[in-house]
Design an enzyme around this catalytic site. Structure first.
Site: not given
Ligand code: NDP
Length: 246
Positions: A12, A61, A87-88, A147-148, A152, A156, A182, A184
């Site tokens: 996802g 992770v 990425n998680a 903020f908030g 995180y 990060k 990245p 938003y």
């Molecule tokens: P999602 O919430 O869609 O995806 C996050 C993923 O992390 C999921 O696939 C989830 O897997 C996995 N995950 C969370 N906790 C664990 C864990 N303990 N062990 C293994 N897997 C885990 O987020 P995004 O795709 O939006 O974000 C991806 C990355 O990009 C993140 O690190 C986020 O902080 C960063 N980011 C995102 C931005 C955005 O605008 N979307 C902006 C800046 C950074 P599962 O579903 O199996 O739990």
């Protein structure tokens, strides 16, 4: 033999777009999901129907032993990891006044400890083989604060400190380590924000006037993973539509 690219949290959002891009470039793509993710098999089969041959492993992770076990399995069943995309990640937003230890720890462990947990079992092998790529997905909010998001933003920002230090240590071994920050991006994490908040507070902060696309981040990951990016290490590359520049 195809290079092995491991993308954590690939089911996802950004992770999925990264998996798709890397597969299109010929990598053997492996991803991880949380051990409790009940939709993993469904996701894999829907990807299979779209023609992708992804492999997926359960892995918390945030847990060192789980990460070690997952990498051991991947190495035995598929081969050594050549490209690791950390990425998680999760958010648990609240003001510092309300921030408790549980939500602090969860975010630090999942976003920052995870980078150690996943990199540790693959990094020596990359160095021994003389080629490797470690790509850490951070956030604009780690660069500028938000903020908030004391938890995180700290996690990060910490990722990039890790990137810079490790980049120095493996620079002569053919291994590069970089951070992508990245802004938003239109994934579930961001689309969960109410539309009126997006329209009134978030989009106006972005000079390009729109959210980023997961594919745009995936393209940058692909470049950093490529042979052409061999001289690029220790960098923190912002991809945020002009929201934050420094
Ligand atoms: P999602 O919430 O869609 O995806 C996050 C993923 O992390 C999921 O696939 C989830 O897997 C996995 N995950 C969370 N906790 C664990 C864990 N303990 N062990 C293994 N897997 C885990 O987020 P995004 O795709 O939006 O974000 C991806 C990355 O990009 C993140 O690190 C986020 O902080 C960063 N980011 C995102 C931005 C955005 O605008 N979307 C902006 C800046 C950074 P599962 O579903 O199996 O739990």
């Amino acid at each position: 033999m195809a290079r092995v690219a491991l993308v954590t949290g690939g089911m996802g959002g950004l992770g999925e777009a990264i998996c798709i891009k890397m597969a299109a470039l010929g990598y053997q793509v492996v991803t991880t999901h949380s051990p409790g993710n009940t939709k993993a098999a469904e996701w894999l089969s829907s990807m299979e129907q779209q023609g992708f041959n992804f492999r997926a492993y359960p892995c918390d992770v945030a847990d060192f032993d789980s990460a070690q076990a997952c990498i051991t399995k991947i190495t035995e069943e598929i081969g050594p990891v050549d490209v690791l995309v950390n990425n998680a990640g999760i958010t648990r937003d609240m003001t510092f006044k309300k921030m408790d230890k549980v939500n602090w720890d969860a975010v630090i462990r999942t976003n920052l400890d995870s980078v150690f947990n996943m990199t540790k079992p693959v990094c020596d092998g990359m160095a021994d083989r003389g080629w490797g790529r470690i790509i850490n997905i951070s956030s604009v909010n780690g660069q500028k604060g938000a903020f908030g998001q004391t938890n995180y933003s700290a996690a990060k920002a910490g990722m990039h400190g890790f990137t810079k230090a490790l980049a120095l240590e493996v620079a002569r071994k053919g291994v590069t380590v970089n951070t992508i920050s990245p802004g938003y991006i239109g994934t579930k994490m961001v689309m969960a924000i109410p539309k009126e908040v997006l329209d009134s507070k978030i989009i106006p902060q972005i000079p390009m006037g729109r959210l980023g696309k997961p594919e745009e981040v995936a393209g940058l990951v692909a470049y950093l993973a490529s042979d052409e990016a061999a001289f690029l290490t220790g960098a923190n590359i912002a991809i945020n539509g002009g929201q934050h520049m420094y």
